[in-house]
Design an enzyme around this catalytic site. Sequence first.
Site, PDB file in Angstrom:
ATOM      1  N   GLU A 277       0.764  -1.373  -0.059  1.00 23.14           N
ATOM      2  CA  GLU A 277       0.063  -0.064  -0.086  1.00 23.14           C
ATOM      3  C   GLU A 277       0.737   1.276   0.106  1.00 23.14           C
ATOM      4  O   GLU A 277       0.768   2.072   0.980  1.00 23.14           O
ATOM      5  CB  GLU A 277      -0.875   0.208   1.126  1.00 23.14           C
ATOM      6  CG  GLU A 277      -1.898  -0.825   1.152  1.00 23.14           C
ATOM      7  CD  GLU A 277      -2.805  -1.003   2.674  1.00 23.14           C
ATOM      8  OE1 GLU A 277      -2.390  -0.078   3.594  1.00 23.14           O
ATOM      9  OE2 GLU A 277      -3.567  -1.845   2.894  1.00 23.14           O
ATOM     10  N   ARG A 316       2.155  20.486   5.268  1.00 18.34           N
ATOM     11  CA  ARG A 316       3.165  19.735   5.907  1.00 18.34           C
ATOM     12  C   ARG A 316       3.954  20.257   6.857  1.00 18.34           C
ATOM     13  O   ARG A 316       4.506  19.857   8.060  1.00 18.34           O
ATOM     14  CB  ARG A 316       3.922  18.729   4.796  1.00 18.34           C
ATOM     15  CG  ARG A 316       2.753  17.805   4.259  1.00 18.34           C
ATOM     16  CD  ARG A 316       3.500  16.796   3.226  1.00 18.34           C
ATOM     17  NE  ARG A 316       3.849  15.934   4.118  1.00 18.34           N
ATOM     18  CZ  ARG A 316       5.116  15.554   4.680  1.00 18.34           C
ATOM     19  NH1 ARG A 316       6.200  16.592   4.167  1.00 18.34           N
ATOM     20  NH2 ARG A 316       5.715  14.779   5.141  1.00 18.34           N
ATOM     21  N   CYS A 345      -3.148  34.168   7.734  1.00 15.56           N
ATOM     22  CA  CYS A 345      -2.923  34.992   8.956  1.00 15.56           C
ATOM     23  C   CYS A 345      -2.841  34.038  10.257  1.00 15.56           C
ATOM     24  O   CYS A 345      -3.523  33.767  10.867  1.00 15.56           O
ATOM     25  CB  CYS A 345      -4.013  36.038   9.173  1.00 15.56           C
ATOM     26  SG  CYS A 345      -4.248  37.255   8.067  1.00 15.56           S
TER      27      CYS A 345
HETATM   28  N1  LLP Z   1      -1.770   2.182   4.173  1.00 21.32           N
HETATM   29  C1  LLP Z   1      -2.247   2.839   4.945  1.00 21.32           C
HETATM   30  C2  LLP Z   1      -3.335   2.123   6.088  1.00 21.32           C
HETATM   31  C3  LLP Z   1      -2.169   4.122   5.642  1.00 21.32           C
HETATM   32  O1  LLP Z   1      -2.717   4.681   6.812  1.00 21.32           O
HETATM   33  C4  LLP Z   1      -1.189   4.834   4.848  1.00 21.32           C
HETATM   34  C5  LLP Z   1      -0.781   6.318   5.307  1.00 21.32           C
HETATM   35  C6  LLP Z   1      -0.630   4.150   3.777  1.00 21.32           C
HETATM   36  C7  LLP Z   1      -0.877   3.056   3.344  1.00 21.32           C
HETATM   37  C8  LLP Z   1       0.442   4.997   2.930  1.00 21.32           C
HETATM   38  O2  LLP Z   1       1.517   5.347   3.486  1.00 21.32           O
HETATM   39  P1  LLP Z   1       2.757   5.735   2.693  1.00 21.32           P
HETATM   40  O3  LLP Z   1       3.307   4.744   1.907  1.00 21.32           O
HETATM   41  O4  LLP Z   1       2.349   7.173   1.971  1.00 21.32           O
HETATM   42  O5  LLP Z   1       3.767   6.303   3.890  1.00 21.32           O
HETATM   43  N2  LLP Z   1      -0.129  13.025   5.942  1.00 21.32           N
HETATM   44  C9  LLP Z   1       0.973  12.581   6.309  1.00 21.32           C
HETATM   45  C10 LLP Z   1       1.258  10.891   6.018  1.00 21.32           C
HETATM   46  C11 LLP Z   1       0.046  10.266   6.796  1.00 21.32           C
HETATM   47  C12 LLP Z   1       0.055   8.817   6.372  1.00 21.32           C
HETATM   48  C13 LLP Z   1      -1.075   8.056   6.870  1.00 21.32           C
HETATM   49  N3  LLP Z   1      -1.398   6.807   6.323  1.00 21.32           N
HETATM   50  C14 LLP Z   1       2.292  13.238   5.587  1.00 21.32           C
HETATM   51  O6  LLP Z   1       2.259  14.339   4.963  1.00 21.32           O
HETATM   52  O7  LLP Z   1       3.506  13.043   5.742  1.00 21.32           O
END
Ligand code: LLP
Length: 423
Positions: A277, A316, A345
């Site tokens: 994922e 971020r 702001c």
């Molecule tokens: N699978 C599940 C169940 C997840 O909760 C997430 C991310 C992913 C896959 C994908 O994760 P990745 O491969 O993108 O690391 N907004 C935060 C990141 C939050 C991720 C939440 N879950 C940021 O901007 O760093």
Amino acid sequence: MSRTGFEYRQGTMFAEEVSLPTIASAVGTPAYVYCANIIRARFRRLAHAFEGIPHHIHFAVKANSNLSVLGVLRELGGGVDIVSGGELYRALQAGFRGDDVVFSGVGKTVAEIEQALGAGVRLINVESEAELVVIDHVAGRMGVTAPIAIRVNPEVTVETPHAYIKTGEKGQKFGIPRDDVARLVTFIGELRHVELRGLGMHLGSQIGNADPLRDALPRLLAAVAFARAAGHPVSFLDVGGGLSVPYEAHEVPADIDDYARIVRAAARDTGLTLLLEPGRYLVAESGVLLTEVLYRKHAAGKDFVVTDAGMNDLIRPALYQAYHAIEPVVVTDGELTADVVGPICESGDFFAKDRSLPNVQAGALLAVRTAGAYGFTMASNYNSRARPAEVLVDGNRFAVIGTRETFDDLVRLERASLQWRTA
Ligand code: LLP
């Protein structure tokens, strides 16, 4: 092409074969720009590392949910990992079939479960006993068997750049604590409308090394063995996302072969189909937020570069103190140490603090790098700002894949004259 798709040619930054000033004059700023061929290259790289072992790559839609970005991944044979009815709707709009979908998330509503079962998703990842009871009930009412996986919280120690992006540690809201999995497996055996087809986990995001994965996989496989011994037809092992990408110059890209070696070794001889994922890995580096410098400002002995993009466009830095490289689109002489800030702001509205960068002046274009993941998807209308345009570059062509919002869009769902209802 460079590793990220962005490179300077004769002093001007290009996205693949298209110059960023060309895009800025066509669509204005701020705008997100993504490189299709980089997304494709990342997908193929990951698929290559898992060649020869049954697997599916389910892109985490939360990282970048634009229909055209989803379309790029669908054309390559990818699937999606979704966490809401809205993401499921998007995925189906982008042409994915139900079977391409894995549904994760800690708080699925009855309506979302109905929607997922109606679409025939591959798996619903269960995160609590209470949710399991609801899934069984809804499936029974619809006359279907719900294909489910248990999301295990393996309770390992995870190093991430910010606490908010850890998920697989003890005490998090996510998943079933590993000591409770056996009980849940037994309980599933008593339910009539669910079938346990997989075990999964997601350790966190931007995970810097392979230790948590190495620690967690045996725990997940122990749960598989237990479930199989109890007679459940487990065929999927969902290892989640979390592959890291470099945001700062000194950081190194995740070692995909090492990652694949560890996962493959664990899954060998189990007959399990792997589900991956990844979100960030596939799209982060393919994107920039293109913004124009509105003003230079000098105050209290400090320099500020004020941009036309703000924290509503890319949150971020404000939310996670995340680092994003910022580069002038046209190579610029001179040096400057400044805070790069938006027009919002809030003191938290910054892209960089005390950053050394070239001596950019008002009117200059900047590329805020590595913004293809969790950029636009986390954008808001705060300060009644229209969300930016999104552009996809593919070789020497580019297309608007998300139109800049208008002021009309901002108030479209609101009412100035009210239709009161009585209690
Ligand atoms: N699978 C599940 C169940 C997840 O909760 C997430 C991310 C992913 C896959 C994908 O994760 P990745 O491969 O993108 O690391 N907004 C935060 C990141 C939050 C991720 C939440 N879950 C940021 O901007 O760093």
